[in-house]
Design an enzyme around this catalytic site. Sequence first.
Site, PDB file in Angstrom:
ATOM      1  N   SER A  38      -1.669  -1.063  -4.114  1.00 20.83           N
ATOM      2  CA  SER A  38      -2.805  -0.433  -3.452  1.00 20.83           C
ATOM      3  C   SER A  38      -2.479   1.015  -3.083  1.00 20.83           C
ATOM      4  CB  SER A  38      -3.150  -1.235  -2.185  1.00 20.83           C
ATOM      5  OG  SER A  38      -4.170  -0.619  -1.433  1.00 20.83           O
ATOM      6  N   HIS A  78       0.845  -1.197   0.000  1.00 21.52           N
ATOM      7  CA  HIS A  78       0.000   0.000   0.000  1.00 21.52           C
ATOM      8  C   HIS A  78       0.878   1.244   0.000  1.00 21.52           C
ATOM      9  CE1 HIS A  78      -3.765   2.206   0.543  1.00 21.52           C
ATOM     10  NE2 HIS A  78      -3.056   3.042   1.301  1.00 21.52           N
ATOM     11  N   SER A  79       0.605   2.163  -0.942  1.00 18.50           N
ATOM     12  CA  SER A  79       1.315   3.432  -1.052  1.00 18.50           C
ATOM     13  C   SER A  79       2.819   3.170  -1.209  1.00 18.50           C
ATOM     14  CB  SER A  79       1.000   4.309   0.163  1.00 18.50           C
ATOM     15  OG  SER A  79       1.388   5.646  -0.052  1.00 18.50           O
ATOM     16  N   LEU A  80       3.659   3.718  -0.323  1.00 18.59           N
ATOM     17  CA  LEU A  80       5.095   3.464  -0.406  1.00 18.59           C
ATOM     18  C   LEU A  80       5.384   1.970  -0.439  1.00 18.59           C
ATOM     19  CD1 LEU A  80       8.121   4.245  -0.183  1.00 18.59           C
ATOM     20  CD2 LEU A  80       7.809   4.313   2.306  1.00 18.59           C
TER      21      LEU A  80
END
Length: 259
Positions: A121, A93-95
Site C-alpha cells: 500500500s 503501507h509505504s516503508l
Amino acid sequence: MNYLSKSPWLYIPKPNVNAHVKLICFPYAGGSTRSFSNWVKILPDYVELIMIAMPGRGSRFSEASADCMDTLTDTLLNELSPHLSRETIFFGHSLGARVAFEVYRKLKKSGVQGPCHFIASGSANPGKDRSAENTHSLSDTDFIKKLRNLNGTPPEVLENEELMTLFIPVLRADFKLADTYCYNGSEQLPCNVTVFMGLDDEISEQEQLAWQHFFSGQLTFKKFNGDHFFIDSHNEIVGNAVCDLIQEIFIDKTLTHVG
C-alpha cells in the site's frame, strides 16, 4: 498484548486462538498501530489482527528506534514465527511494505511458511533506489519542511517545538530505513500481490505496479482517493477494501466451523 508471548513488537487488540487467518500490518515511516487499530471492528470473525509496534513511539517511546533494515527484519522474523502456523496476509503501507517484503524474503529463505497474499500500500517497488533522497540527513529545518510537504504529520505537531525535539530522532531513524534500502535481487515470492494506491500520491503508478516483478503470482491494483497517507484520511474505506479482499481470497475455503 500477545497471548503467545509478551512481545512488545506485536499488538493484538483482539486475540483469537481459533483464527484461521492472521492479518499482519506493518506501519509507514513515523507511523504506528493507529493506522490499523480500527479495522479490528470490521474484520471477519475468522481473522486475527496483528500490528507491528515499532520502538520509539507509543508505549515504546523510551526505546531506541530501529534504523537498520537487516536487524529490524531479523527481529520481526523471530517475533512473528509463533504466529505463522495459520494462513497469513501481510499488509504494509509505504516503508512498511518494504519491511514486510524483507520479512517475507527471510521467511522463504528459512523454509518457514510465508503469507498467502501480500498487500503493498502506498509504496514504490523494493527495487527503487532512494539513496539520493537522504531525507534522514537533512537539517532539522529542512526535515520538518519535508514532513510538512508529505502531509503525514499533523500541523499542530510540526509546530510544537518540544514535541518535535522528542520525535525527530524517531522519524530520522525511520527515514534512514527508507532512504538506505534497495533490493537488488531477482527472486520472486510465491503469492499473489495487491497494490493499493492513493490517486494523489507523488509515487507514480508505474513505480507501484512494478511490485509485479517481485512476485510470481497475480497482481491486482486498487486506487483510493487521497494522497500518500490515504490509509489515514480514508481509513474506513481502506479497511473495508482489506476485508473484501480477505473474503474474496477465502470464499472457497472451508470456514463453516468458525464460531
